[in-house]
Scaffold this active site. Structure first.
Site, short mmCIF file in Angstrom:
data_model
loop_
_atom_site.label_atom_id
_atom_site.label_comp_id
_atom_site.label_asym_id
_atom_site.label_seq_id
_atom_site.Cartn_x
_atom_site.Cartn_y
_atom_site.Cartn_z
N ARG A 233 1.10 -1.08 -0.18
CA ARG A 233 0.12 0.02 -0.13
C ARG A 233 0.95 1.32 0.01
NH1 ARG A 233 -3.27 -2.90 -1.67
NH2 ARG A 233 -5.48 -3.22 -0.64
N GLU A 262 -2.53 7.60 -4.72
CA GLU A 262 -2.89 6.79 -5.86
C GLU A 262 -4.40 7.28 -6.14
OE1 GLU A 262 -1.68 2.93 -5.22
OE2 GLU A 262 -3.84 2.12 -5.24
N HIS A 294 -1.19 -0.20 -9.72
CA HIS A 294 -1.81 -1.03 -8.64
C HIS A 294 -2.42 -2.15 -9.79
CE1 HIS A 294 -3.94 -1.26 -4.51
NE2 HIS A 294 -3.85 -2.30 -5.14
P1 NAD Z 1 -1.44 -11.04 5.24
O1 NAD Z 1 -2.21 -10.72 6.16
O2 NAD Z 1 -1.31 -12.74 4.88
O3 NAD Z 1 0.15 -10.72 5.73
C1 NAD Z 1 0.35 -9.73 6.22
C2 NAD Z 1 1.63 -9.96 7.58
O4 NAD Z 1 1.84 -8.49 7.87
C3 NAD Z 1 1.16 -10.93 8.54
O5 NAD Z 1 2.22 -12.00 8.64
C4 NAD Z 1 1.33 -9.87 9.86
O6 NAD Z 1 1.73 -10.43 10.79
C5 NAD Z 1 2.20 -8.80 9.18
N1 NAD Z 1 2.16 -7.49 9.95
C6 NAD Z 1 0.77 -6.79 10.22
N2 NAD Z 1 1.07 -5.81 10.86
C7 NAD Z 1 2.45 -5.74 11.18
C8 NAD Z 1 3.26 -4.61 11.69
N3 NAD Z 1 2.90 -3.65 12.23
N4 NAD Z 1 4.61 -5.07 11.76
C9 NAD Z 1 5.05 -6.27 11.30
N5 NAD Z 1 4.23 -7.13 10.71
C10 NAD Z 1 3.03 -6.91 10.68
O7 NAD Z 1 -1.78 -10.40 4.06
P2 NAD Z 1 -1.29 -10.50 2.61
O8 NAD Z 1 -2.40 -11.32 1.80
O9 NAD Z 1 0.35 -11.20 2.40
O10 NAD Z 1 -1.14 -9.10 1.94
C11 NAD Z 1 -0.35 -8.25 2.37
C12 NAD Z 1 -0.75 -6.66 1.73
O11 NAD Z 1 -0.46 -6.81 0.36
C13 NAD Z 1 -2.18 -6.63 1.90
O12 NAD Z 1 -2.40 -5.92 3.22
C14 NAD Z 1 -2.59 -5.46 0.92
O13 NAD Z 1 -2.21 -4.04 1.31
C15 NAD Z 1 -1.59 -5.80 -0.22
N6 NAD Z 1 -1.94 -6.34 -1.56
C16 NAD Z 1 -1.59 -5.66 -2.74
C17 NAD Z 1 -2.03 -5.84 -3.76
C18 NAD Z 1 -1.56 -5.39 -5.09
O14 NAD Z 1 -2.23 -5.63 -6.03
N7 NAD Z 1 -0.70 -4.44 -4.95
C19 NAD Z 1 -2.90 -6.77 -4.00
C20 NAD Z 1 -3.22 -7.84 -2.86
C21 NAD Z 1 -2.69 -7.49 -1.59
#
Ligand code: NAD
Length: 334
Positions: A233, A262, A294
């Site tokens: 993000r 964005e 994105h």
């Molecule tokens: P997920 O929930 O499986 O993984 C997120 C990880 O971040 C978890 O392991 C969690 O413990 C960790 N985390 C949360 N807060 C934290 C903090 N303060 N400090 C350290 N670690 C922390 O999520 P995911 O499916 O892997 O997705 C991750 C992110 O990717 C989503 O939240 C979304 O913003 C982004 N995303 C982007 C796109 C894109 O098209 N660009 C698509 C899907 C997801």
């Protein structure tokens, strides 16, 4: 259910209509949902927003007043919804908890390789009949240290790919992921990860405490000439500090699929507009920066899962079935 799909692009309409079992009345509008446009919710018990819709307190209060009871998000991230306010307004929020993590992880690797091997420059050179290799020198990924910030589903998929490429892997997360540990990811503090990695890739969600995680201080902790990739993000990075780090040449390369501001730019065609976001335009001037709009999620497989899950969420809500896709203000319940 009667459901208004907002920020709907032709591909959303095509894939959601194909996935719909006929039980739900889906109406598609390309309007971006926010406090100014919230009146369009009139008559819709369910809304299906995307990441460029803004469901802040004002929007949620309006849609609740108009009778909306359910939000089925076409995304994993839910930072664009004020979840505590939604709960207060009695609006259920569901998301696509699990869709292809490979889509985003593979895209992050794509950005790494593009920047490392200067594919964005090589593409244009060859089209211009310029076959010189000067300035295109890259490095082997094999043996390099990559820091993965956030080792959840996407971070773990990335770890698997990079492990196969022979990279050393560092991880930072509040909860270590056993899959990553099996792959040899060494969990360290964020400071150590930044200092020791030649490439840093961000995969944590946007929460108030992760906003500007990469600020001037943390960018300065990165090793000289390192590469930063953000497919998570935009607001995870302070854009002003990012530009300063690029100008000072401390940051060696930058790959962004997401951008702090964005919402005003992405998912629309601005080719005949004057883009007034000077920070975005400045970022585009650096030869060592690649920016995309994105699109990391945008694969056939991910779109199919997103649309199938969205219809499943509507089904589950309509019959009162419990679902792992419910989003609650209590994060430990996610
Ligand atoms: P997920 O929930 O499986 O993984 C997120 C990880 O971040 C978890 O392991 C969690 O413990 C960790 N985390 C949360 N807060 C934290 C903090 N303060 N400090 C350290 N670690 C922390 O999520 P995911 O499916 O892997 O997705 C991750 C992110 O990717 C989503 O939240 C979304 O913003 C982004 N995303 C982007 C796109 C894109 O098209 N660009 C698509 C899907 C997801």
């Amino acid at each position: 259910m009667r459901c208004l799909v907002t920020s709907a692009r032709p591909y959303d309409q095509q894939s959601l209509s194909a996935a719909n079992d006929g039980h739900h009345e889906l109406v598609f509008v390309d309007t971006v949902l926010n406090a100014d446009t919230a009146f369009i919710a009139q008559g819709y018990p369910a809304l299906c927003p995307f990441v460029d819709d803004t469901l802040d307190a004002k929007t949620l209060e309006t849609i609740a007043r108009l009778g909306t009871k359910l939000l089925v998000l076409r995304s994993t991230g839910f930072n664009h919804v004020d979840i505590p306010v939604a709960e207060k307004q009695g609006i259920t929020v569901m998301r696509v908890r699990d869709y292809s993590p490979y889509a985003v992880a593979e895209y992050a690797v794509g950005l790494m390789l593009t920047l490392n091997r200067h594919l964005h420059k090589a593409y244009n050179r060859v089209r211009d009949g310029n076959f010189l290799l000067d300035g295109l020198l890259g490095f082997d990924m094999h043996g390099k240290t990559v820091g993965i910030v956030g080792t959840g589903k996407i971070g773990a998929a990335l770890a698997r790919i990079l492990h196969g490429m022979g990279c050393h892997l560092l991880g930072y997360d509040t909860v270590p992921n056993p899959t990553c540990q099996e792959l040899g990811v060494a969990y360290v503090s964020l400071e150590t990860l930044l200092a020791k990695s030649q490439i840093v890739s961000l995969h944590i969600p946007l929460f108030p405490e992760t906003r500007h995680l990469m600020n001037a201080e943390r960018l300065a902790l990165m090793s000289e000439g390192a590469m930063l990739i953000n497919t998570s993000r935009g607001p995870l990075i302070d854009t002003a500090a990012l530009i300063a780090a690029l100008k000072s040449r401390h940051l060696g390369a930058l790959g962004l699929d997401v951008y702090e501001e964005e919402a005003n730019l992405y998912f629309k065609n601005h080719c005949d507009d004057i883009i007034c976001d000077d920070s975005f335009e400045r970022l585009l001037t650096f030869p060592n920066v690649v920016i995309t709009g994105h699109q990391a999620f945008f694969t056939r497989e991910a779109m199919k899962t997103i649309t199938d899950t969205t219809i499943q969420n509507l089904d589950d809500y309509s019959v009162g079935r419990d679902s792992p896709n419910l989003v609650s203000a209590n994060r430990t319940a996610q």
